[in-house]
Scaffold this active site. Sequence first.
Site, PDB file in Angstrom:
ATOM      1  CG  HIS A 145      -1.486   1.192   1.229  1.00  0.00           C
ATOM      2  ND1 HIS A 145      -2.806   1.641   1.317  1.00  0.00           N
ATOM      3  CD2 HIS A 145      -1.340   2.319   1.598  1.00  0.00           C
ATOM      4  CE1 HIS A 145      -3.858   2.434   1.621  1.00  0.00           C
ATOM      5  NE2 HIS A 145      -3.067   2.845   1.823  1.00  0.00           N
ATOM      6  CD  GLU A 146       1.761   3.470   3.454  1.00  0.00           C
ATOM      7  OE1 GLU A 146       1.914   4.408   2.903  1.00  0.00           O
ATOM      8  OE2 GLU A 146       0.818   3.272   4.702  1.00  0.00           O
ATOM      9  CG  HIS A 164       0.287   5.902  -1.066  1.00  0.00           C
ATOM     10  ND1 HIS A 164      -0.728   6.451  -1.369  1.00  0.00           N
ATOM     11  CD2 HIS A 164      -0.053   5.542   0.296  1.00  0.00           C
ATOM     12  CE1 HIS A 164      -1.802   6.917  -1.184  1.00  0.00           C
ATOM     13  NE2 HIS A 164      -1.651   5.829   0.114  1.00  0.00           N
TER      14      HIS A 164
END
Length: 264
Positions: A58-59, A62
């Site tokens: 997820h990170e 980004h």
Amino acid sequence: MTTAASRRSDRTVSPVFLGILAVTAVTGWATWTGFAEQPGVAVFLFVTAAWIVSLCLHEYAHARTALHGGDISVGAKGYLTLNPLKYTHALLSIVLPVIFVIMGGIGLPGGAVFIERNRIRGRWKHSLISAAGPLTNVLFALVCTAPFWLDALDGVPPGFQYALAFLALLQVTAAILNFLPVPGLDGYGVIEPWLSYNVRRQVEPLAPFGLLIVFAVLWIPSVNVVFFDASHAVLRGLGVDDLQRYCGQDLYRFWRGTDELCVR
């Protein structure tokens, strides 16, 4: 001075992440084969490790999207190595989400990579950077539930099916929460570039408290019911029935004792 060698090291997958992947693989094997004496222990370890993997991805999503959007600083910060220890707030991104899974079976949104937004040009790029994280959770949910919606469960042990079902629930709840247009969450980051300056200035003070506000609202019984009903409906749409999801969560919380329905 940034050299080609340093850029490669900035993007080399971290041994920490590889270690988490190894734990996921081993505990996934234990869950599949029934190697562990107590199946709940294997499910707990497998789902927890896989959940941490999804938080890292997820990170990373980004950061990788920000890199292509113009923020080249994410490499030097270590965000492209998938190492959770490099995040701005490891507590918020890893520790608290795991605690919330153990306590309540809900996918807590992360949010611990610092993007230098002044380097990004274009509202669409800003929106895509914010959307990239929860879209990763959506993709993870699709992968977890693929055996269900492809009707390919023949030969898949029930314990492993249950583990996948619960892991998919975590991804679905994380995606729903992350996409809420609440200051401090990714959903607000998607729409923020399109809001007027005055609106952004008025809601900016709420950003540090956005997640707390969401969870305070979720404590309201009627809201909690609607949220989980929606999450379970999404799972059913992906082919996961209520028993599979229930047994996944039941096995995960093995210290409470396991329902006989889920041991066969």
